[in-house]
Scaffold this motif. Sequence first.
Motif, mmCIF file in Angstrom:
data_model
loop_
_atom_site.group_PDB
_atom_site.id
_atom_site.type_symbol
_atom_site.label_atom_id
_atom_site.label_comp_id
_atom_site.label_asym_id
_atom_site.label_seq_id
_atom_site.Cartn_x
_atom_site.Cartn_y
_atom_site.Cartn_z
ATOM 1 N N ALA A 450 0.851 -1.193 0.000
ATOM 2 C CA ALA A 450 0.000 0.000 0.000
ATOM 3 C C ALA A 450 0.883 1.238 0.000
ATOM 4 O O ALA A 450 1.879 1.296 0.729
ATOM 5 C CB ALA A 450 -0.918 0.012 1.215
ATOM 6 N N PHE A 451 0.521 2.240 -0.800
ATOM 7 C CA PHE A 451 1.250 3.505 -0.829
ATOM 8 C C PHE A 451 0.789 4.400 0.319
ATOM 9 O O PHE A 451 -0.414 4.558 0.560
ATOM 10 C CB PHE A 451 1.019 4.246 -2.147
ATOM 11 N N ALA A 452 1.754 5.004 1.013
ATOM 12 C CA ALA A 452 1.454 6.037 2.004
ATOM 13 C C ALA A 452 1.549 7.422 1.375
ATOM 14 O O ALA A 452 0.833 8.343 1.744
ATOM 15 C CB ALA A 452 2.404 5.937 3.190
ATOM 16 N N ASN A 453 2.474 7.593 0.442
ATOM 17 C CA ASN A 453 2.597 8.795 -0.368
ATOM 18 C C ASN A 453 3.336 8.396 -1.638
ATOM 19 O O ASN A 453 3.653 7.223 -1.829
ATOM 20 C CB ASN A 453 3.305 9.937 0.387
ATOM 21 N N GLU A 508 -4.492 4.907 9.067
ATOM 22 C CA GLU A 508 -4.706 3.640 9.753
ATOM 23 C C GLU A 508 -4.159 2.497 8.894
ATOM 24 O O GLU A 508 -4.332 2.480 7.678
ATOM 25 C CB GLU A 508 -6.196 3.391 10.017
ATOM 26 N N VAL A 509 -3.511 1.538 9.534
ATOM 27 C CA VAL A 509 -3.037 0.345 8.838
ATOM 28 C C VAL A 509 -4.004 -0.786 9.160
ATOM 29 O O VAL A 509 -4.019 -1.319 10.275
ATOM 30 C CB VAL A 509 -1.607 -0.038 9.261
ATOM 31 N N LEU A 522 -3.046 -2.184 12.883
ATOM 32 C CA LEU A 522 -1.655 -2.375 13.248
ATOM 33 C C LEU A 522 -0.964 -1.046 13.512
ATOM 34 O O LEU A 522 -1.346 -0.007 12.970
ATOM 35 C CB LEU A 522 -0.891 -3.101 12.138
ATOM 36 N N SER A 523 0.081 -1.109 14.315
ATOM 37 C CA SER A 523 0.999 0.017 14.453
ATOM 38 C C SER A 523 2.030 -0.075 13.328
ATOM 39 O O SER A 523 2.073 -1.052 12.579
ATOM 40 C CB SER A 523 1.705 -0.026 15.805
ATOM 41 N N LEU A 524 2.896 0.945 13.221
ATOM 42 C CA LEU A 524 3.916 0.939 12.181
ATOM 43 C C LEU A 524 5.099 0.046 12.532
ATOM 44 O O LEU A 524 6.083 0.006 11.791
ATOM 45 C CB LEU A 524 4.399 2.371 11.913
ATOM 46 N N THR A 525 4.989 -0.683 13.625
ATOM 47 C CA THR A 525 5.982 -1.710 13.939
ATOM 48 C C THR A 525 5.411 -3.109 13.731
ATOM 49 O O THR A 525 6.046 -4.098 14.074
ATOM 50 C CB THR A 525 6.471 -1.571 15.392
#
Length: 854
Positions: A450-453, A508-509, A522-525
């Motif tokens: 997935a793209f974040a930017n 949000e993930v 999920l968190s970014l970890t």
Amino acid sequence: TSTSTSTTTPNPWTLCEDGRVSLLGVTQVRTTTPRQAGALLQTVTVEDGVLTLNRTVADLSRLITPTSSSPNALAYDATAAVAYVSSLSGSNSKLFRVVMATGVVTSIGDLFELAGGATFFNGSYWYAVARADRLRRVTFKPNGNVLSDSIEASFTGGREAFDYGDIDFITPNTLVVSASQTVGSTTNRAFFTYNLATGQLVNLSTSAILSQITVSNGVVYNHHTGSGNWSVLGLDGRLGPTLFVTPGYTDVSAVPCFTSSPVTPPTTSTTTQTTTTGTATGTSTSTSTTTMTTTTTEPLLPSCSDTTATPVLVGVSANTGNVDLISIPSSGPLRVTRLGSVAPLVTATSSSPNALAFDFQTGSIYLASFTGTFSRLFKMDIATRGVSSLGDLSDLAGGATFYNRSYWYVTQRSDRLRRVELDSRGLVVRDVLVASMARTLRLFDYGDIAFANRYTLLLSATEMSAAGVALAKRFMLFDLETLTLRMLSGPLVTQSALSQISLGRNGEVFNHNTTTAVWTRLSLTGDVVETLGTSAAYSDVATVLCTDVDLDLFPTTTTTTSTTTTTTATSTSTTTGTSGTGSTAAATSPASTTPQASTSTSTQLPPYLACPSTSPAIFGVTLANSFQTGGNVIAFHLGSNGWETTLVGSVASWVSPTLTSPNALAYDPATSDLYFASFSGKYSRLFKFNMITRLTVSLGDLAELAGGATFLNGAYWYTAQRADRLRRVALHPTTGRVFNDAIIANMTGGTRLWDYGDVDFLANGTLAIGATRVQSNGVAIAREFALFTPGPNTLQIVRSDPAGVYSQIAVALGTVYNHQSSTGMWTALNSTGHPSELLFSSLSLTDIAAHRCP
């Protein structure tokens, strides 16, 4: 009655069902018994091997004079329901278009050469040149007329000349060809495949009866013009028994199955898992977060104006092919809306369909098959539930996303990221390798991406050993600007919940575990923050968005700690180097003015500028297109862990970046200056960018348009675009500006016009040249690799190949490196001009230059 019959009778060129094959053919004129009218375009419908319909769509004889071999080169565009056919006489063919619904025939332009066999693929008409071994591709203008006609391959490097029976694509990169090896021969037939990606020709068999061939749903059919017999042709060249007989055709084509009927939206009442009666509103008395609720109302799409609107995702079910919309409210059970199924077109397995992506601009859901060695791309329209096939991908898609008008996917069990360009109809136009994210050092089985930017891609995957053993789950980030892969989490156990991921518009993930069907945030970890609910098991998911997301996943904050002070000092020295001033950047922290910190940073050369050097370093400038920023200066250096990439700076404010500009790069190791030129108009303007200070200076205009360049003995050397002139630019000893621009040689004596990829000097003073030889009108003839020695002015054409891949070249430590701008691939060339080693992939560059120690 007439109207009723025409609307209910299925058209053989638009309907495909199990057991049905639809074919096209152009009749051969025969003046002897049995007589046969020529130039009739006919449809042939076969059901379960039995000929059920044979009808004439159009009479081409009014525009094409029928002969024993003309009209020919028939091809069919299934999306537009249009047939293409050409004349076969003279030195070049005329191309015609036939609208199948009306039978209207239109002349749409001249081909560059004589078409001996043809097919239609990825929005283009491909034809093999009669009595030659060249394959050409024709593209079209919006009005349908011929736009371009370019050479794509030479089957045998010019050694053979073929009389073609026919050609057709059997996979996205592989053609199957029937032909006579010797022009005019009826006994020495050739049946072979040709891979456009590798240039490999594989002889399958020879048979005197092979004639016209076409591929339908993976089956190769052979039609013998003389007898009219149709048979299935095995890839060993063996013909099966005669299936049916038609008139003798000069050429044939197949009508592929490419659409399914729209799926009717469900109309039954709402049901839930936790209630015993259906209700009109779909309410549920359960408060369990694991409750799955299925509704049958129209899709609940998110509000584009309300940033707090309930997130909506789309999922495709494993084993069934069902496509659902999943609404994730802040509390209460998940809400699931059934859109339909893609099972009529995509074989559903435990992992297929896969590679799901959502395009907010068209309201379309993209997904891919997940079987074999490559995927086929499909599209479902949310409004109509209609499903269509868009064409084959180059690789097997393990995860996908849609961003900036393109479909992006990762190749399963690899580290490759690819971008697919689609035309206005959604069909696959080009499938480009963007990067080998781990520099081919790691293999992944992907959950999702997935793209974040525009520069940041999130990935979930299972890292695999070369033997196919699962090592660990990975949650990763890939930076497209610096081409670096970053691990966001440590190695997770293979039983981790990490699976299908998608980003919400607020960052949000969302994660869906295919095995357990549980949704989490999920968190970014990679840690589970919240359990959201349970639904059907989806093989892939995507978020329904209103725009491309542009999220800063790791925002920076300003603090006053000692750690921040140290960072500020480093940052200040870098900024100072960029601006060229020693004091304007220092103010916010005492440490930023510390002389020791500044001195240390300014004198420490990066590894790509170090001398002496035992490993190669090459510099490049990015081109500008829809998915990357142009004008960025990048350094590539072979380190202990493979090729390393560093973003040095940008020259975009000096030269407006395009697909070809800035260009003509050259590096002066004595001053650490990287020279570059504009590439527009009739002449170039020269600039230099210092690799240490990042300062850019304009040096004046050149006499001509610079197509390729290098630096030697204190001078800038360049080749004039679409010419054979080598020029040498002397720079003023005090100002450094252009002082003299002189012609050194006409390298071919005026016999060749070259569109340059690049030039560079070898250690012995010989100039290596990578270029495309063109006609005066710019039409490409061949891609050439040549060596020219100034002084004696000797020229050696090392390789001339219509299918060559010469683009940007640079010589570093005795090796000639080649960068293909269209794909981003890097290779090393051997002494014969052939790629000897595939190195890595990067962003696409307009030009490159090698670092040499003075």
